[in-house]
Structures are given as C-alpha cells and as structure tokens.
Design a protein around this motif. Structure first.
Motif, PDB file in Angstrom:
ATOM      1  N   ALA A  34       0.973  -1.122   0.177  1.00 54.17           N
ATOM      2  CA  ALA A  34       0.052  -0.265   0.029  1.00 54.17           C
ATOM      3  C   ALA A  34       1.055   1.229   0.073  1.00 54.17           C
ATOM      4  N   ALA A  35       0.298   2.396  -0.245  1.00 49.94           N
ATOM      5  CA  ALA A  35       0.869   3.709  -0.182  1.00 49.94           C
ATOM      6  C   ALA A  35       1.720   4.052   1.011  1.00 49.94           C
ATOM      7  N   ALA A  36       1.291   3.496   2.115  1.00 48.98           N
ATOM      8  CA  ALA A  36       1.693   3.906   3.399  1.00 48.98           C
ATOM      9  C   ALA A  36       2.982   2.993   3.634  1.00 48.98           C
ATOM     10  N   ASP A  37       3.212   1.952   2.746  1.00 50.11           N
ATOM     11  CA  ASP A  37       4.278   0.971   2.821  1.00 50.11           C
ATOM     12  C   ASP A  37       5.441   1.156   1.807  1.00 50.11           C
ATOM     13  N   ASN A  45       4.890  14.116 -17.234  1.00 48.22           N
ATOM     14  CA  ASN A  45       4.881  15.122 -18.257  1.00 48.22           C
ATOM     15  C   ASN A  45       6.101  15.344 -19.076  1.00 48.22           C
ATOM     16  N   GLN A  46       6.608  14.165 -19.201  1.00 46.68           N
ATOM     17  CA  GLN A  46       7.971  14.049 -20.131  1.00 46.68           C
ATOM     18  C   GLN A  46       7.652  13.797 -21.479  1.00 46.68           C
ATOM     19  N   ASN A  47       8.444  13.762 -22.470  1.00 45.44           N
ATOM     20  CA  ASN A  47       8.164  13.788 -23.802  1.00 45.44           C
ATOM     21  C   ASN A  47       8.612  12.570 -24.386  1.00 45.44           C
ATOM     22  N   GLY A  48       7.674  11.564 -24.530  1.00 41.43           N
ATOM     23  CA  GLY A  48       7.918  10.112 -25.340  1.00 41.43           C
ATOM     24  C   GLY A  48       8.120   9.131 -24.254  1.00 41.43           C
ATOM     25  N   PHE A  49       8.365   9.565 -22.928  1.00 42.89           N
ATOM     26  CA  PHE A  49       8.544   8.458 -21.874  1.00 42.89           C
ATOM     27  C   PHE A  49       8.055   8.879 -20.314  1.00 42.89           C
ATOM     28  N   VAL A  50       7.506   7.699 -19.632  1.00 39.76           N
ATOM     29  CA  VAL A  50       7.085   7.908 -18.505  1.00 39.76           C
ATOM     30  C   VAL A  50       7.980   7.310 -17.464  1.00 39.76           C
ATOM     31  N   PRO A  51       9.081   8.057 -16.625  1.00 45.21           N
ATOM     32  CA  PRO A  51       9.806   7.437 -15.503  1.00 45.21           C
ATOM     33  C   PRO A  51       9.015   6.932 -14.391  1.00 45.21           C
ATOM     34  N   ILE A  52       8.991   5.642 -13.758  1.00 45.73           N
ATOM     35  CA  ILE A  52       8.371   5.304 -12.800  1.00 45.73           C
ATOM     36  C   ILE A  52       9.414   4.734 -11.773  1.00 45.73           C
ATOM     37  N   ALA A  53       9.479   4.754 -10.527  1.00 42.75           N
ATOM     38  CA  ALA A  53      10.218   4.268  -9.542  1.00 42.75           C
ATOM     39  C   ALA A  53       9.509   3.840  -8.257  1.00 42.75           C
ATOM     40  N   ILE A  54       9.720   2.756  -7.441  1.00 43.76           N
ATOM     41  CA  ILE A  54       8.877   2.603  -6.543  1.00 43.76           C
ATOM     42  C   ILE A  54       9.656   1.500  -5.546  1.00 43.76           C
ATOM     43  N   THR A  55       9.635   1.653  -4.105  1.00 42.66           N
ATOM     44  CA  THR A  55      10.494   1.098  -3.519  1.00 42.66           C
ATOM     45  C   THR A  55       9.584   1.047  -2.074  1.00 42.66           C
ATOM     46  N   ARG A  56       9.989   0.066  -1.458  1.00 38.10           N
ATOM     47  CA  ARG A  56       9.158  -0.523  -0.131  1.00 38.10           C
ATOM     48  C   ARG A  56      10.214   0.414   0.769  1.00 38.10           C
ATOM     49  N   LYS A  57       9.500   0.867   1.886  1.00 37.25           N
ATOM     50  CA  LYS A  57      10.078   1.508   3.000  1.00 37.25           C
ATOM     51  C   LYS A  57      10.999   0.693   3.788  1.00 37.25           C
ATOM     52  N   ALA A  58      11.983   1.149   4.529  1.00 38.36           N
ATOM     53  CA  ALA A  58      12.932   0.728   5.443  1.00 38.36           C
ATOM     54  C   ALA A  58      12.531  -0.380   6.265  1.00 38.36           C
ATOM     55  N   ASN A  59      13.292  -1.397   6.280  1.00 44.35           N
ATOM     56  CA  ASN A  59      12.866  -2.481   7.301  1.00 44.35           C
ATOM     57  C   ASN A  59      11.776  -3.204   6.713  1.00 44.35           C
ATOM     58  N   ALA A  60      11.242  -3.246   5.636  1.00 45.06           N
ATOM     59  CA  ALA A  60      10.260  -3.865   4.882  1.00 45.06           C
ATOM     60  C   ALA A  60      10.903  -5.064   4.186  1.00 45.06           C
ATOM     61  N   GLY A  61      10.658  -6.146   4.027  1.00 42.94           N
ATOM     62  CA  GLY A  61      11.021  -7.331   3.437  1.00 42.94           C
ATOM     63  C   GLY A  61      10.504  -6.977   2.011  1.00 42.94           C
ATOM     64  N   GLY A  62      11.338  -7.822   1.072  1.00 39.12           N
ATOM     65  CA  GLY A  62      11.005  -7.963  -0.367  1.00 39.12           C
ATOM     66  C   GLY A  62       9.626  -8.898  -0.551  1.00 39.12           C
ATOM     67  N   VAL A  63       9.072  -8.603  -1.803  1.00 33.27           N
ATOM     68  CA  VAL A  63       7.815  -9.381  -2.052  1.00 33.27           C
ATOM     69  C   VAL A  63       8.215 -10.516  -3.072  1.00 33.27           C
ATOM     70  N   ASP A  64       7.358 -11.677  -3.078  1.00 30.87           N
ATOM     71  CA  ASP A  64       7.534 -12.651  -4.070  1.00 30.87           C
ATOM     72  C   ASP A  64       6.276 -12.590  -4.607  1.00 30.87           C
ATOM     73  N   GLY A  65       6.499 -13.342  -5.955  1.00 31.83           N
ATOM     74  CA  GLY A  65       5.251 -13.342  -6.888  1.00 31.83           C
ATOM     75  C   GLY A  65       5.068 -12.685  -7.971  1.00 31.83           C
ATOM     76  N   SER A  66       3.718 -12.221  -8.273  1.00 33.14           N
ATOM     77  CA  SER A  66       3.554 -11.612  -9.478  1.00 33.14           C
ATOM     78  C   SER A  66       2.635 -10.548  -9.136  1.00 33.14           C
ATOM     79  N   GLY A  67       2.437  -9.249  -9.646  1.00 36.52           N
ATOM     80  CA  GLY A  67       1.614  -8.318  -9.602  1.00 36.52           C
ATOM     81  C   GLY A  67       1.735  -7.040 -10.354  1.00 36.52           C
TER      82      GLY A  67
END
Length: 108
Positions: A34-37, A45-67
């Motif tokens: 969730a957004a809180a995590d 608003n870039q020309n020709g591409f949309v950059p995206i970055a997402i990270t889990r917050k500190a002390n959270a483990g990684g996620v397994d699977g698909s989504g």
C-alpha cells in the motif's frame, strides 16, 4: 507487471510511447504494498516516456510472486482520430532496474 519475482524491494523503469499518445494518469499498483508502505515516483509530463520508481520503505522485506507495479492511462493525442493508427503504435519498456531487499540486482 512483475512476474514470478523473488524478494522484489525496488523497481525503476521507463515506459516509452509515441506522439500518438498522451499519458493522462499514473498510479501505483498494489504488488509492493500500500502507499503507506512504499515510496512511489512518476513523471508523466515527459516527452515520449514515463519514468517510474517504487520502493518499499525501510525495514520491510521484499515481495515474492507476480502483480501490478504501476498503471498508466493514455489517451490518443488530439490529431489521431483513426483507432487503427492509434492501436498500431507500440509502447516500450526500458532502463529497467530491479533490486532485492539486500540491495542486490535481480536478473530478469
């Protein structure tokens, strides 16, 4: 979309598109939590591409699977009224970086 990943903690990528499209909205998917995590960054608003970055917050483990990592809504550009012209324009994915909870790269 992420598919069959193990310990995904961070993802960064660009979705490329042609002038036949205009990105309207970008929203975070639910795969990394969730957004809180997470911290989610996008610039549609870039020309020709949309950059995206997402990270889990500190002390959270990684996620397994698909989504879903992110959802981008595009509208046809005003000058493109022919649905066939619009549907023939491909989208691309580049500069993909995936990292696990130990900050190690994930191969894909």
């Amino acid at each position: 979309m992420a598919s069959n990943v193990n310990d995904l903690y961070q993802a960064a990528f660009r979705v490329t598109y042609s002038s036949a499209w205009t990105p309207v909205t970008v929203s975070q998917g639910d795969f990394l939590g969730a957004a809180a995590d997470t911290i989610f960054f996008e610039l549609h608003n870039q020309n020709g591409f949309v950059p995206i970055a997402i990270t889990r917050k500190a002390n959270a483990g990684g996620v397994d699977g698909s989504g879903t990592l992110a959802v981008i809504k595009f509208d046809p550009t005003g000058g493109t009224s022919n649905a066939r012209d619009v549907s023939a324009v491909p989208f691309g994915l580049d500069l993909v970086v995936l990292r696990d909870s130990d900050d190690e790269p994930i191969s894909f």
